[in-house]
Design an enzyme around this catalytic site. Structure first.
Site, PDB file in Angstrom:
ATOM      1  N   ALA A  34       0.927  -1.234  -0.150  1.00 35.00           N
ATOM      2  CA  ALA A  34       0.006  -0.051   0.055  1.00 35.00           C
ATOM      3  C   ALA A  34       0.908   1.291   0.034  1.00 35.00           C
ATOM      4  O   ALA A  34       0.684   2.186   0.787  1.00 35.00           O
ATOM      5  CB  ALA A  34      -0.974   0.109   1.004  1.00 35.00           C
ATOM      6  N   GLU A  37       3.826   7.981  -0.612  1.00 33.74           N
ATOM      7  CA  GLU A  37       5.012   8.919  -1.034  1.00 33.74           C
ATOM      8  C   GLU A  37       5.947   8.775   0.254  1.00 33.74           C
ATOM      9  O   GLU A  37       7.139   8.768  -0.101  1.00 33.74           O
ATOM     10  CB  GLU A  37       4.432  10.436  -1.157  1.00 33.74           C
ATOM     11  N   HIS A  39       6.909   5.910   1.634  1.00 30.32           N
ATOM     12  CA  HIS A  39       7.589   4.645   1.369  1.00 30.32           C
ATOM     13  C   HIS A  39       8.498   5.098   0.208  1.00 30.32           C
ATOM     14  O   HIS A  39       9.700   4.568   0.067  1.00 30.32           O
ATOM     15  CB  HIS A  39       6.688   3.609   0.696  1.00 30.32           C
ATOM     16  N   GLN A  63       2.145  -9.692  13.242  1.00 31.40           N
ATOM     17  CA  GLN A  63       2.240  -8.388  13.979  1.00 31.40           C
ATOM     18  C   GLN A  63       1.035  -7.478  14.176  1.00 31.40           C
ATOM     19  O   GLN A  63       0.635  -6.559  14.589  1.00 31.40           O
ATOM     20  CB  GLN A  63       3.365  -7.341  13.427  1.00 31.40           C
ATOM     21  N   SER A 188      -0.713   4.526   5.486  1.00 36.52           N
ATOM     22  CA  SER A 188      -1.845   4.274   4.683  1.00 36.52           C
ATOM     23  C   SER A 188      -3.286   4.097   5.379  1.00 36.52           C
ATOM     24  O   SER A 188      -4.287   3.731   4.739  1.00 36.52           O
ATOM     25  CB  SER A 188      -1.262   2.600   4.415  1.00 36.52           C
TER      26      SER A 188
HETATM   27  O1  PAF Z   1       6.748  -0.731   8.919  1.00 37.32           O
HETATM   28  C1  PAF Z   1       6.193  -1.875   8.331  1.00 37.32           C
HETATM   29  O2  PAF Z   1       5.398  -1.613   7.420  1.00 37.32           O
HETATM   30  C2  PAF Z   1       6.190  -3.197   9.002  1.00 37.32           C
HETATM   31  O3  PAF Z   1       6.224  -3.163  10.451  1.00 37.32           O
HETATM   32  C3  PAF Z   1       7.591  -3.725   8.798  1.00 37.32           C
HETATM   33  C4  PAF Z   1       8.839  -2.952   9.080  1.00 37.32           C
HETATM   34  C5  PAF Z   1       7.475  -3.903   7.123  1.00 37.32           C
HETATM   35  C6  PAF Z   1       7.566  -5.169   9.315  1.00 37.32           C
HETATM   36  O4  PAF Z   1       6.374  -6.130   8.662  1.00 37.32           O
END
Ligand code: PAF
Length: 283
Positions: A34, A37, A39, A63, A188
């Site tokens: 997803a 900007e 990322h 997680q 996101s």
């Molecule tokens: O920040 C994230 O998008 C996630 O926590 C990560 C670091 C990719 C781990 O799944």
């Protein structure tokens, strides 16, 4: 070169081994997709530190402490791949859950101290899930450097700790938070806000920045935090989950500004949990 999509650990390792033979420096940007900007800025940062960049895309089930949140998480691999191709990313590593957690998987990486409190107090098991998957992604990619956003400041602290503790040979590079023009930290989750919620949301960053300025100029910590919490609620947030000043390295609670600190917040609006944080230097 066009973007290559890799789905297995073995294929990723083979690709990276080839680069290594040529003395090429490799960077990795772990994501759950997803892509926005924020990322993209992490990818550009990785490209400025490495010759080849791998972006990982894995919506990590371990997680999420809430099944609905996991189910609702946007999955946009096609669009993500197009954005990464436009930035000349070399590899999109997008394994499935069976590749990451094969039958019999039984190991958890758990980081004490920095994982406790803040998000750790409200999302039980979250940082164990993050620490475990990030450890795997760092070991699978064998990257020389890895970029993580400061927006998830506690996550960044957890990752720095595990890399140091487990002697993983990777340089962790923090990426500054990217903000919308009105100050809202990019996330996101922002698209899940109602129009009214979106209009109210920049008040969170504004309150943090105002508090940081006051603290830097010597305002007392506890009353400043209490007034900031009130301001966030008055701006239309329904709950402030936490608002705390912590040491910028150890994340230990701070009651006097003797070194670099971080003011961190999580607050709810429209059933959406927003987090943000700012640096607070000593007066
Ligand atoms: O920040 C994230 O998008 C996630 O926590 C990560 C670091 C990719 C781990 O799944």
């Amino acid at each position: 070169m066009s973007l290559e999509i890799v789905r297995s650990v073995a294929a990723l390792r083979a690709r990276v081994a080839g680069w290594r033979k040529e003395g090429i420096r490799v960077g990795v940007v772990p994501t759950m997709g997803a892509l926005h900007e924020g990322h993209m800025s992490l990818v550009r940062l990785a490209q400025s530190h490495a010759d080849r960049v791998i972006v990982t895309l894995f919506v990590n089930p371990t997680q999420f402490n809430n099944k609905d949140d996991l189910a609702a998480y946007p999955r946009t691999e096609h669009e993500d791949a197009a954005k990464l191709a436009a930035l000349d990313v070399d590899i999109l590593y997008a394994p499935d859950a069976a590749e990451m957690y094969p039958n019999g998987f039984s190991t958890t990486v758990s980081v004490k101290g920095v994982s406790e409190g803040l998000c750790g107090a409200f999302r039980p098991g979250h940082f164990d899930g993050v620490a475990t998957v990030v450890t795997k992604l760092l070991l699978q990619s064998g990257a020389d450097c890895a970029v993580f956003g400061e927006k998830d400041f506690q996550q960044l602290s957890v990752i720095r700790r595990l890399v140091a503790d487990l002697d993983i040979p990777v340089e962790i590079i923090p990426g500054p938070t990217v903000r919308e023009t009105d100050g809202l930290a990019m996330s996101s989750r922002n698209v899940r806000l109602t129009p009214d919620g979106r209009a109210a949301a920049p008040a969170l960053a504004a309150a943090l920045f105002e508090a940081a300025t006051k603290l830097r100029t010597g305002a007392p910590i506890a009353p400043t935090i209490a007034a900031t919490r009130d301001a966030i609620l008055a701006a239309g947030f329904t709950e402030v989950e936490y608002l705390e000043l912590r040491d910028a390295i150890s994340l230990a609670p701070v009651d006097a500004l003797t070194g670099p600190a971080r003011l961190l917040v999580a607050a709810w609006r429209d059933g959406v949990r927003l987090i943000d944080n700012v640096q607070v230097d000593r007066p």
